[in-house]
Design a protein around this motif. Structure first.
Motif: not given
Length: 402
Positions: A22, A34, A52, A55-56, A66
């Motif tokens: 994140i 990442k 998590r 969420e991502v 990203e």
């Protein structure tokens, strides 16, 4: 990322991965960590790591790092196999980024949970995309045993792209026993395009049709990929048939495939490689497995003295190449080169995941070379190794040693 390569991020703690995934890419010296973190969390088991990832996986972004991290998070959710991840995976099906959709589709299939009628329709809607996406959706529908309710997949059997048509044929074979779809897939095993051959191997594994096993033993595609499909077929058949003769026949096919003799493969579409050192060196490192097998066959056909010298040279200068390493471990046994038995012993003892197929070749070579001193290690692999083809090979080798 394949579970076989989890060691690549074994030094990253779960806590570190939770934070890295994140972190703004601009704050990192190497933003690529990442998506490595996403893969790391895919190998975890805690609720925090699952939350998590969800969420991502739910966040869209214009930032390249990203976007790739999101793709990896979607992929990692498939590894976690928790149906609580289904909503975010279904939502990702509407994304305009093809790899994002493909990863979401693959993870939905991997989780394998029952979909609601609405979710099934959303998955079908994802057929309206590029060819790779179409193929992934058809495969997911097949692996979830979902029928072709509106006839769209049937139409795709005539698609101009053989990768799309092949998946559609596999769907018909598995869900409707449409035997006439077997022929196109078997023919594709001999395509001059290696990507199409590989796709046909995968499709036949998904179709789980017993008649494909023999053809898989002869197809010039990497042994691990063929083994994956062959074991899927064998498992499916064992669940529907208790016939002893059928099981023996299936085991014979698996044994032939795993011994992987390049001299018995269907290499006819290729121009043969001459049994000369440089031609063999080049062929062994070719990206097309058929060329690698053709080079291994040429190596087997060299005069004995030249062959030994070339094996020594290849081991010294190209032995770190996973494909070369595997084929050398295989050929030494196939040719019963007792004077190079240490090469086989070394291959059997390799613990790196990239050398797992070399350990299969080495196990069969130990049988041919009668390397009884390797029996304890073979027994250990038969009992404990996570990869089924290696366990199965070692079990059969031990039986034959006895």
């Amino acid at each position: 990322m394949s579970e076989r390569f989890d060691t690549l991020f074994s030094g990253m703690s779960e806590e570190n991965a939770l934070n890295l995934i994140i972190t703004d890419p601009s704050e990192l010296d190497n933003p690529g960590v990442k998506y490595l973190a996403a893969s790391r969390l895919g190998a975890c088991t805690s609720q925090q790591s699952l939350d998590r990832l969800i969420e991502v996986a739910s966040k869209e972004s214009d930032n390249l790092y990203e976007r790739i991290t999101r793709r990896k998070a979607l992929e990692a959710l498939g590894r976690r196999k928790q149906k609580t991840a289904l909503p975010v995976l279904i939502d990702a099906l509407t994304d305009q980024d093809e790899p994002t959709v493909v990863n979401a589709v693959d993870s939905i299939a991997r989780i394998g949970a029952a979909l609601t009628t609405t979710q099934q329709q959303q998955l079908l809607t994802a057929l309206n995309g590029p060819d790779n996406q179409k193929r992934a959706v058809i495969q997911a529908l097949m692996r979830l045993n979902l029928p072709d309710s509106n006839g769209v997949i049937a139409e795709l059997r005539a698609d101009l792209n053989p990768l799309v048509a092949g998946a559609a044929h596999a769907h018909a074979l598995r869900l409707t026993n449409r035997d006439e779809s077997l022929g196109p897939l078997l023919n594709q095993l001999q395509d001059t395009n290696p990507g199409r051959r590989r796709a046909a191997v995968i499709d036949l594994g998904d179709a789980q049709h017993l008649a494909a096993l023999e053809a898989l033993t002869r197809c010039p595609v990497s042994m691990p990929l063929r083994a994956k499909s062959a074991f899927l077929i064998a498992k499916a058949q064992s669940e529907v048939s208790r016939n002893a003769n059928s099981k023996d026949k299936t085991s014979t096919f698996l044994e032939t495939l795993l011994q992987d003799d390049p001299r018995t493969l269907a290499l006819d579409p290729l121009s043969p490689i001459s049994p000369e050192a440089q031609a063999i060196r080049d062929g062994l490192q070719h990206r097309d497995e058929a060329r690698q097998y053709a080079a291994a066959k040429a190596l087997c056909e060299m005069p004995a003295a030249e062959r030994l010298a070339l094996i020594d040279d290849l081991e010294e200068h190209q032995g770190s190449d996973y494909g070369v390493h595997y084929l050398l471990a295989s050929c030494v046994g196939l040719l019963e080169l007792h004077e190079r038995s240490d090469l086989v012993r070394g291959a059997l003892q390799e613990t790196g995941p990239q050398y797992s197929k070399s350990r299969i070749a080495a196990a069969w070579s130990c049988l041919r070379l009668r390397l009884d001193d390797q029996r304890p290690l073979i027994k250990e692999l038969a009992a404990e190794h996570p990869w089924e083809p290696l366990r199965w090979s070692c079990t059969r080798v031990l039986e034959k040693m006895n």
